[in-house]
Design an enzyme around this catalytic site. Structure first.
Site, PDB file in Angstrom:
ATOM      1  N   GLU A 121       0.840  -1.202   0.000  1.00 27.93           N
ATOM      2  CA  GLU A 121       0.000   0.000   0.000  1.00 27.93           C
ATOM      3  C   GLU A 121       0.868   1.244   0.000  1.00 27.93           C
ATOM      4  O   GLU A 121       1.985   1.215   0.503  1.00 27.93           O
ATOM      5  CB  GLU A 121      -0.858   0.055   1.280  1.00 27.93           C
ATOM      6  CG  GLU A 121      -1.669  -1.188   1.513  1.00 27.93           C
ATOM      7  CD  GLU A 121      -2.359  -1.164   2.870  1.00 27.93           C
ATOM      8  OE1 GLU A 121      -2.400  -0.090   3.514  1.00 27.93           O
ATOM      9  OE2 GLU A 121      -2.859  -2.224   3.280  1.00 27.93           O
ATOM     10  N   LYS A 123       2.411   4.559   1.383  1.00 30.85           N
ATOM     11  CA  LYS A 123       2.594   5.144   2.710  1.00 30.85           C
ATOM     12  C   LYS A 123       2.336   6.636   2.566  1.00 30.85           C
ATOM     13  O   LYS A 123       3.095   7.359   1.919  1.00 30.85           O
ATOM     14  CB  LYS A 123       4.011   4.890   3.209  1.00 30.85           C
ATOM     15  CG  LYS A 123       4.263   5.450   4.600  1.00 30.85           C
ATOM     16  CD  LYS A 123       5.562   4.878   5.150  1.00 30.85           C
ATOM     17  CE  LYS A 123       5.821   5.243   6.595  1.00 30.85           C
ATOM     18  NZ  LYS A 123       5.480   6.580   7.002  1.00 30.85           N
ATOM     19  N   ASP A 125       2.045  10.484   3.321  1.00 34.04           N
ATOM     20  CA  ASP A 125       2.842  11.422   4.091  1.00 34.04           C
ATOM     21  C   ASP A 125       1.918  12.465   4.706  1.00 34.04           C
ATOM     22  O   ASP A 125       1.791  13.574   4.227  1.00 34.04           O
ATOM     23  CB  ASP A 125       3.854  12.089   3.159  1.00 34.04           C
ATOM     24  CG  ASP A 125       4.936  12.807   3.944  1.00 34.04           C
ATOM     25  OD1 ASP A 125       5.005  12.603   5.171  1.00 34.04           O
ATOM     26  OD2 ASP A 125       5.686  13.567   3.328  1.00 34.04           O
ATOM     27  N   TYR A 232      -6.850   3.333   6.327  1.00 32.97           N
ATOM     28  CA  TYR A 232      -6.153   2.131   5.861  1.00 32.97           C
ATOM     29  C   TYR A 232      -5.982   1.061   6.918  1.00 32.97           C
ATOM     30  O   TYR A 232      -5.438   0.013   6.662  1.00 32.97           O
ATOM     31  CB  TYR A 232      -4.777   2.501   5.301  1.00 32.97           C
ATOM     32  CG  TYR A 232      -3.961   3.393   6.233  1.00 32.97           C
ATOM     33  CD1 TYR A 232      -3.485   2.909   7.447  1.00 32.97           C
ATOM     34  CD2 TYR A 232      -3.680   4.710   5.890  1.00 32.97           C
ATOM     35  CE1 TYR A 232      -2.772   3.725   8.306  1.00 32.97           C
ATOM     36  CE2 TYR A 232      -2.961   5.532   6.743  1.00 32.97           C
ATOM     37  CZ  TYR A 232      -2.510   5.037   7.948  1.00 32.97           C
ATOM     38  OH  TYR A 232      -1.800   5.837   8.806  1.00 32.97           O
ATOM     39  N   LYS A 320      10.965   3.019   2.440  1.00 29.90           N
ATOM     40  CA  LYS A 320      11.015   4.448   2.117  1.00 29.90           C
ATOM     41  C   LYS A 320      11.574   4.674   0.713  1.00 29.90           C
ATOM     42  O   LYS A 320      12.660   4.207   0.388  1.00 29.90           O
ATOM     43  CB  LYS A 320      11.906   5.173   3.132  1.00 29.90           C
ATOM     44  CG  LYS A 320      11.353   5.164   4.542  1.00 29.90           C
ATOM     45  CD  LYS A 320      10.096   6.019   4.639  1.00 29.90           C
ATOM     46  CE  LYS A 320       9.941   6.649   5.972  1.00 29.90           C
ATOM     47  NZ  LYS A 320      10.236   8.001   6.164  1.00 29.90           N
ATOM     48  N   CYS A 418      28.261  43.960   0.640  1.00 30.33           N
ATOM     49  CA  CYS A 418      26.930  43.405   0.870  1.00 30.33           C
ATOM     50  C   CYS A 418      26.030  43.841  -0.292  1.00 30.33           C
ATOM     51  O   CYS A 418      25.953  45.032  -0.595  1.00 30.33           O
ATOM     52  CB  CYS A 418      26.348  43.909   2.186  1.00 30.33           C
ATOM     53  SG  CYS A 418      24.588  43.545   2.349  1.00 30.33           S
ATOM     54  N   CYS A 421      23.249  46.463   1.322  1.00 30.80           N
ATOM     55  CA  CYS A 421      23.559  47.783   1.878  1.00 30.80           C
ATOM     56  C   CYS A 421      24.909  48.323   1.420  1.00 30.80           C
ATOM     57  O   CYS A 421      25.242  49.462   1.713  1.00 30.80           O
ATOM     58  CB  CYS A 421      23.498  47.742   3.404  1.00 30.80           C
ATOM     59  SG  CYS A 421      24.845  46.815   4.149  1.00 30.80           S
ATOM     60  N   CYS A 442      27.655  40.107   6.065  1.00 25.70           N
ATOM     61  CA  CYS A 442      27.561  41.565   6.002  1.00 25.70           C
ATOM     62  C   CYS A 442      27.824  42.092   7.403  1.00 25.70           C
ATOM     63  O   CYS A 442      27.228  41.646   8.362  1.00 25.70           O
ATOM     64  CB  CYS A 442      26.169  41.978   5.522  1.00 25.70           C
ATOM     65  SG  CYS A 442      25.745  43.680   5.915  1.00 25.70           S
ATOM     66  N   CYS A 447      22.053  46.881   8.381  1.00 27.25           N
ATOM     67  CA  CYS A 447      21.724  46.543   6.988  1.00 27.25           C
ATOM     68  C   CYS A 447      20.221  46.284   6.887  1.00 27.25           C
ATOM     69  O   CYS A 447      19.634  45.638   7.752  1.00 27.25           O
ATOM     70  CB  CYS A 447      22.494  45.291   6.589  1.00 27.25           C
ATOM     71  SG  CYS A 447      21.981  44.582   5.025  1.00 27.25           S
TER      72      CYS A 447
HETATM   73  S1  IVH Z   1      -0.294   0.901   8.945  1.00 32.61           S
HETATM   74  C1  IVH Z   1      -0.157  -1.113  12.969  1.00 32.61           C
HETATM   75  N1  IVH Z   1      -0.493   1.889   6.521  1.00 32.61           N
HETATM   76  O1  IVH Z   1       3.062   5.734   8.826  1.00 32.61           O
HETATM   77  C2  IVH Z   1      -0.163  -0.511  11.598  1.00 32.61           C
HETATM   78  N2  IVH Z   1       0.486   3.230   8.211  1.00 32.61           N
HETATM   79  O2  IVH Z   1       5.699   5.461   9.952  1.00 32.61           O
HETATM   80  C3  IVH Z   1       0.499   0.799  11.536  1.00 32.61           C
HETATM   81  N3  IVH Z   1       1.143   5.463   7.473  1.00 32.61           N
HETATM   82  O3  IVH Z   1       1.974   5.450  12.142  1.00 32.61           O
HETATM   83  C4  IVH Z   1       0.049   1.683  10.480  1.00 32.61           C
HETATM   84  N4  IVH Z   1       0.470   5.253   5.404  1.00 32.61           N
HETATM   85  O4  IVH Z   1       0.701   7.035  10.530  1.00 32.61           O
HETATM   86  C5  IVH Z   1      -0.081   2.103   7.783  1.00 32.61           C
HETATM   87  N5  IVH Z   1      -0.773   2.666   4.368  1.00 32.61           N
HETATM   88  C6  IVH Z   1      -0.368   2.868   5.610  1.00 32.61           C
HETATM   89  C7  IVH Z   1       0.206   4.088   6.018  1.00 32.61           C
HETATM   90  C8  IVH Z   1       0.639   4.224   7.343  1.00 32.61           C
HETATM   91  C9  IVH Z   1       1.013   6.060   6.286  1.00 32.61           C
HETATM   92  C10 IVH Z   1       1.733   6.108   8.663  1.00 32.61           C
HETATM   93  C11 IVH Z   1       1.055   5.794   9.965  1.00 32.61           C
HETATM   94  C12 IVH Z   1       2.112   5.144  10.803  1.00 32.61           C
HETATM   95  C13 IVH Z   1       3.336   5.725  10.197  1.00 32.61           C
HETATM   96  C14 IVH Z   1       4.563   4.910  10.517  1.00 32.61           C
END
Ligand code: IVH
Length: 745
Positions: A121, A123, A125, A232, A320, A418, A421, A442, A447
């Site tokens: 899935e 992740k 941000d 999720y 990541k 600078c 100034c 500077c 300034c």
């Molecule tokens: S699952 C026990 N799924 O990333 C399961 N987390 O770095 C834990 N996050 O605390 C979470 N997308 O806030 C899960 N598809 C995703 C996510 C996700 C973002 C976040 C979540 C978690 C943090 C950890």
């Protein structure tokens, strides 16, 4: 819209209100139930605005169940901490294929099954949140907080239009549904552009802005920003309704909740790794920012069997992604002057699309970095965006360089002056929030760029929080010479602020009465802030946030600080230590010339040790690492010099006298202690140190005036004398307990 409303009869208004309410309700439905909005957010806002205007004018038709009231009614007054029914965990991170595979190997061994099914899935941000639905109704939204408990942000979360307040179809009695709150890149840029115009601090990235928004106390402010959410994961659920992660995804969708556009159900870790690659290609088109992929064991039963550590589940792992990069050409290198006068080079780039936004500038940090990366005007460069507003230049491609392009020379680029100034610049060692290493600076405290930088900083959230007085507005006030030093801002009248032109004569952009009124209120409120905030706000060289806090706790006000006995002692002690080191009888660098010199040094060393002990005894407060000789010298020098004297005089004229929060007297203030015997863990000097730091005195002999005898093993006559005189005898554990706050018996 306004004019139409003004001429309406009451009957016309009533029917228009009814029509508008129906329309808004329909669009709400289309937006979140079907995820297929028929109108733009702007058009939706226009409808709602018209409705609110009519309801205000024809208040006889106002109604608590109008869509305009959904927000106002739910206002949170501060945040209440609430426990999660099931802990919100975080995820372990991996950064390469081998680590992802190792995750599988661990699981296979743990579960004694090789053939595992996963989901992959995105992740997201954003900002983690847990929603509780009871009998299908949204009753609570709580931030992750510390994992076991977080802030109740229900009122704010209810303003998220895509989130249904009622689940569709059958729902469990209680369910915690977890997900992520985020802002789209477009909304992020809209809000930041608005803030830039108003001279407010910009948010670094959509995540910070989303987090800042959810922490607003007034839900109407939250509603003005279009927060979004995706769900999720599951927390507590009673009764259990799903048996797998894929099943959960389906269930969330069936309930009408916003979910990620796609999950990848896969069998085996090879397929999981392939899915991560696919997602990396697809993710730029997602509505939210992604910083990775999450691999989760699909089967809930297996998830339970795998269990979790204190921090993260064993059945899931995050991978990541590398930050986004792009290639473009450097058109020019320009120089910015910051609040401390540091000249920072900025790459002006041919505009290029990167991570969803168009980039035309990138920071180059300093001259050394330009040299190290060999970046020259005209070069093709690779830039990276890792969440910050201003992206960084990673590298150049010298092989594609136009022959003869000269190396960048900052000093030459600014003609040795600078650029703002025209004063002299000097090469200095810097280490602050703005720059690290060697930089050109500077030298002119007055300034314009430095003044504007200091004013903006003075007003920033971390300092005095005079919102709306950053960037453009600060620069303008300085340019018009309305403000020299930050406190001059108190002399600018409401009228002057309100009529301030931030644009040009041809295209005026007036700051306006509303913004000006806000500033006047905020600067009044700032007068009551403590010494530590004011000290930080005044940009004293070397005094950062935590140093300012420590100094603010050890001084009553600016006059005490300007002539601080504590700081003078710190300096004196550093000088003595330096002398002791330099003049050591064993010094290799500076050995004694003869026997007489060696003897003299020995004597001197004893004197120095005594002098240091006397200094420390006189301090009565402990000196934290933050307050060292550099800070002490810089602070004393600043307040003795022209800029500091000017600031203090100004504060006096304004009647502003910020108070330090001097720590209450130590645990042993007014008490005399006698030590005897050997303590189990503390050395004698350490115990003495602690007594002095806590405001107490140490004496060599027991008398009726002795407050406590601190006794260890093999205590001798002093212990007997204490018993005879009825002086309380304590052991080390009791002593440490008193220091930690326990009452002495
Ligand atoms: S699952 C026990 N799924 O990333 C399961 N987390 O770095 C834990 N996050 O605390 C979470 N997308 O806030 C899960 N598809 C995703 C996510 C996700 C973002 C976040 C979540 C978690 C943090 C950890």
């Amino acid at each position: 819209m306004g004019r139409k409303t003004a001429r309406m009869t009451s009957a016309e208004a009533q029917s228009r209100i009814a029509a508008l309410r129906a329309q808004v309700a329909r669009h709400d439905e289309l937006y979140y139930r079907n995820a297929k909005p028929a109108i733009t957010d702007f058009e939706y806002d226009v409808l709602k605005h018209e409705l609110a205007e009519l309801e205000a004018k024809f208040s006889q038709f106002a109604s608590a169940d109008s869509p305009t009231q959904r927000v106002g009614d739910d206002r949170a007054q501060g945040f209440v901490e609430v426990a999660h029914r099931q802990k919100m965990l975080s995820l372990d991170n991996t950064y390469n294929e081998a680590e992802v595979r190792a995750f599988h190997t661990r699981l296979a061994k743990l579960l004694e099954v090789d053939d595992l099914h996963y989901t992959v899935e995105p992740k997201i941000d954003g900002l983690a949140v847990s929603l509780t639905y009871e009998d299908g109704k949204l009753v609570r939204a709580v931030t992750r907080g510390k994992g076991d408990r977080g802030d109740d942000v229900t009122a704010n979360v209810r303003t998220i239009r895509s989130l249904p307040h009622v689940l569709q179809g059958a729902a469990p009695r209680v369910v915690e549904i977890r997900g992520e709150i985020y802002l789209t890149a477009a909304e992020f840029e809209r809000i930041n552009a608005e803030r830039a115009t108003a001279g407010e601090d910009l948010y670094a990235n959509p995540r910070n802005l989303a987090a800042g928004t959810i922490k607003q106390l007034d839900a109407t402010d939250v509603a003005r920003r279009k927060l979004e959410i995706v769900l999720y994961s599951l927390g507590y659920c009673e009764p259990e309704v799903v048996r797998s992660q894929t099943g959960l995804h389906e269930q969330l969708r069936a309930w009408g909740l916003p979910v990620v556009e796609r999950i990848w159900p896969v069998r085996g870790i090879d397929a999981a790794w392939a899915a991560i690659g696919e997602m990396d290609l697809a993710r730029r088109s997602f509505a939210y920012g992604t910083d990775g992929a999450v691999v989760k064991l699909d089967d809930r039963e297996q998830q339970r069997a795998a269990g979790e550590t204190a921090k993260a589940p064993r059945w899931a792992v995050a991978y990541k992604f590398k930050p986004d990069t792009a290639r473009t050409r450097v058109r020019a290198i320009t120089i910015q002057v910051g609040k401390t006068g540091v000249l920072s080079p900025v790459a002006e780039l041919e505009p290029v699309l990167l991570a969803g936004s168009t980039i035309s500038r990138a920071t180059l940090h300093n001259e050394d970095e330009i040299r190290r990366k060999d970046i020259r005007v005209g070069d093709v460069v690779e830039i990276e965006k890792a969440g910050e507003v201003i992206p960084a230049v990673l590298r150049s491609f010298p092989e594609d360089r136009i022959a003869g392009a000269p190396e960048f020379d900052l000093r030459a680029a600014v003609g040795g002056k600078c650029p703002v100034c025209g004063s002299a610049i000097a090469r200095v060692e810097v280490a602050d929030d703005e720059a690290q290493g060697v930089a050109w600076k500077c030298q002119n405290y007055d300034c314009r760029a430095q003044r504007a930088g200091r004013l903006g900083f003075f007003c920033s959230r971390r300092a005095l929080s005079i919102d709306g007085l950053g960037g453009v507005v600060a620069a303008r006030l300085v340019e018009l010479e309305l403000v020299k030093d930050p406190p001059d801002v108190y002399d600018v009248s409401l009228e002057t602020l309100a009529t301030l032109n931030l644009g040009t004569t041809e295209e005026p952009r007036i700051f306006g009465e509303k913004n000006a009124t806000k500033i006047v209120a905020a600067r009044e409120a700032a007068k009551a802030l403590p010494l530590e905030k004011w000290l930080y706000a005044l940009s004293v060289p070397e005094v950062g946030e935590s140093t300012a806090r420590e100094l603010g706790r050890r001084h009553r006000n600016f006059s005490e600080l300007a002539d601080s006995a504590l700081l003078r002692s710190v300096l004196k002690k550093a000088e003595l230590l330096e002398e002791k080191d330099r003049e050591s009888p064993h010094s290799k660098k500076n050995p004694p010339v003869d026997e007489a010199d060696r003897e003299r040094r020995k004597v001197r060393r004893v004197e120095i040790d005594r002098a240091i002990a006397a200094l420390e005894a006189g301090l009565l407060v402990d000196v934290p690492a933050d307050i060292g000789p550099v800070v002490a010298a810089s602070t004393l020098e600043f307040f003795a010099g022209e800029p500091g004297l000017r600031l203090l005089a100004k504060l006096r004229v304004l009647g502003i006298d910020p108070q330090g929060s001097v720590v209450a007297a130590g645990r042993f203030t007014g008490k005399t202690l006698v030590l005897t015997g050997t303590l189990p863990t503390l050395k004698r000097e350490e115990a003495e140190q602690k007594i002095l730091a806590a405001g107490g005195k140490v004496s060599g002999s027991v008398s009726k005036k002795t407050s406590y005898v601190l006794a260890g093993e093999d205590a001798g006559s002093k212990l007997e004398k204490a018993r005879a005189l009825g002086v309380p005898v304590i052991d080390e554990a009791t002593f440490l307990g008193i220091l930690l706050g326990a009452e002495a018996e």
